[in-house]
Design an enzyme around this catalytic site. Sequence first.
Site, PDB file in Angstrom:
ATOM      1  N   THR A  86       6.986  -4.784   6.833  1.00 15.22           N
ATOM      2  CA  THR A  86       6.128  -3.599   6.782  1.00 15.22           C
ATOM      3  C   THR A  86       5.067  -3.675   7.877  1.00 15.22           C
ATOM      4  OG1 THR A  86       4.539  -4.614   5.276  1.00 15.22           O
ATOM      5  CG2 THR A  86       6.405  -3.419   4.272  1.00 15.22           C
ATOM      6  N   CYS A 130       6.868 -10.151  -3.046  1.00 19.64           N
ATOM      7  CA  CYS A 130       6.527  -9.197  -1.982  1.00 19.64           C
ATOM      8  C   CYS A 130       6.010  -9.962  -0.775  1.00 19.64           C
ATOM      9  CB  CYS A 130       5.470  -8.213  -2.487  1.00 19.64           C
ATOM     10  SG  CYS A 130       4.809  -7.107  -1.219  1.00 19.64           S
ATOM     11  N   ASN A 131       6.665  -9.791   0.373  1.00 24.03           N
ATOM     12  CA  ASN A 131       6.226 -10.447   1.605  1.00 24.03           C
ATOM     13  C   ASN A 131       4.824 -10.009   2.015  1.00 24.03           C
ATOM     14  OD1 ASN A 131       8.538 -12.015   3.272  1.00 24.03           O
ATOM     15  ND2 ASN A 131       9.474 -10.415   2.035  1.00 24.03           N
ATOM     16  N   THR A 132       4.577  -8.698   2.019  1.00 22.55           N
ATOM     17  CA  THR A 132       3.296  -8.177   2.484  1.00 22.55           C
ATOM     18  C   THR A 132       2.140  -8.719   1.651  1.00 22.55           C
ATOM     19  OG1 THR A 132       4.422  -6.145   3.182  1.00 22.55           O
ATOM     20  CG2 THR A 132       2.017  -6.075   3.064  1.00 22.55           C
ATOM     21  N   ALA A 133       2.351  -8.837   0.340  1.00 15.02           N
ATOM     22  CA  ALA A 133       1.304  -9.325  -0.562  1.00 15.02           C
ATOM     23  C   ALA A 133       0.944 -10.782  -0.292  1.00 15.02           C
ATOM     24  CB  ALA A 133       1.732  -9.141  -2.016  1.00 15.02           C
ATOM     25  N   CYS A 138      10.831  -8.116   4.161  1.00 17.72           N
ATOM     26  CA  CYS A 138      10.422  -7.143   3.142  1.00 17.72           C
ATOM     27  C   CYS A 138      11.540  -7.105   2.118  1.00 17.72           C
ATOM     28  CB  CYS A 138      10.216  -5.754   3.765  1.00 17.72           C
ATOM     29  SG  CYS A 138       9.841  -4.484   2.533  1.00 17.72           S
ATOM     30  N   ASP A 148      -0.529  -0.034  -3.389  1.00 22.46           N
ATOM     31  CA  ASP A 148       0.316  -0.320  -2.220  1.00 22.46           C
ATOM     32  C   ASP A 148      -0.364  -1.314  -1.279  1.00 22.46           C
ATOM     33  OD1 ASP A 148       1.243   0.432   0.746  1.00 22.46           O
ATOM     34  OD2 ASP A 148       2.859   0.922  -0.653  1.00 22.46           O
ATOM     35  N   ARG A 149       0.353  -2.375  -0.962  1.00 20.08           N
ATOM     36  CA  ARG A 149      -0.201  -3.449  -0.147  1.00 20.08           C
ATOM     37  C   ARG A 149      -0.445  -3.000   1.292  1.00 20.08           C
ATOM     38  NH1 ARG A 149       2.370  -2.779  -4.251  1.00 20.08           N
ATOM     39  NH2 ARG A 149       4.370  -3.113  -3.273  1.00 20.08           N
ATOM     40  N   THR A 150       0.550  -2.351   1.884  1.00 17.40           N
ATOM     41  CA  THR A 150       0.416  -1.921   3.271  1.00 17.40           C
ATOM     42  C   THR A 150      -0.702  -0.897   3.432  1.00 17.40           C
ATOM     43  OG1 THR A 150       2.703  -2.403   3.881  1.00 17.40           O
ATOM     44  CG2 THR A 150       1.585  -0.711   5.165  1.00 17.40           C
ATOM     45  N   LYS A 173      12.678   2.303  -1.109  1.00 20.87           N
ATOM     46  CA  LYS A 173      11.661   2.489  -2.159  1.00 20.87           C
ATOM     47  C   LYS A 173      11.830   3.830  -2.880  1.00 20.87           C
ATOM     48  CE  LYS A 173       7.769  -0.474  -0.754  1.00 20.87           C
ATOM     49  NZ  LYS A 173       7.663  -1.262  -1.993  1.00 20.87           N
TER      50      LYS A 173
END
Length: 237
Positions: free
Chosen positions: A128, A86-89, A197, A50-52, A168
């Site tokens: 996120t 994935c935006n967060t990644a 996201c 999990d990135r976050t 999710k």
Amino acid sequence: MKESVTVGVLGGLGPMATVYFYDMVVEMTDAKKDQDHVDMIIMNRATTPDRTAYIVGESEDSPLEYLIRDAKRLEAAGADFLVLTCNTAHYFHEQINNSVEIPLLNMIEETVDYAIKEGHSKIGILATTGNIKMENYQKMCREKGVDFYVPGSEIQKKVMKIIYEDVKAGNKADMSIFNEIVEDLKKNGCDCAILGCTELSIIKKDEKLPDEFFIDSSEVLAMNTIVKSGRKLKDRV
């Protein structure tokens, strides 16, 4: 054999968002036959940590080594450029991009550029907590000279609830909560919301949210993927 541009997709972050991205690329391509569509290799690495959780310090399991390994695999398989769904990644964009010889599109930059091109002057950022904490979109807005707004902690908890406990988890989004989030943006002068996201992108599709206010980062990435691959975009209705 005629050569065509092949897209490598770093996906699985999450799986449904990857499916949605591919579906959008197919739907948005102006194609009369199979051969008019985009050639694509999809790496659906659902087991990527999990990135976050990693970014906010809740986990020591970094997704970076997984992303770099898969980027190299896609390059070796013949991809001409990469996209990351994935935006967060995109916190790791520079490291991934530097690990291969082919370019990785920047979803964050492309989405902010699109918002500016559409004439928006104050962008609400829905993403996120990991994305917000690392200021992926905030830094890009500052770089591009456009005003932005980030929800406070209570509203941000609701954003995370929508992303993790609803989409999710395979559930429908609680639209009463989502509408509270949108009201907060509008109350603070935002003339658009970036859905930063990919799980939020799915809400836009399911609920048919209006393009005038909601800018879907996955949709922007899909459009740029089609154009960069040398294919044609359908006219937008």
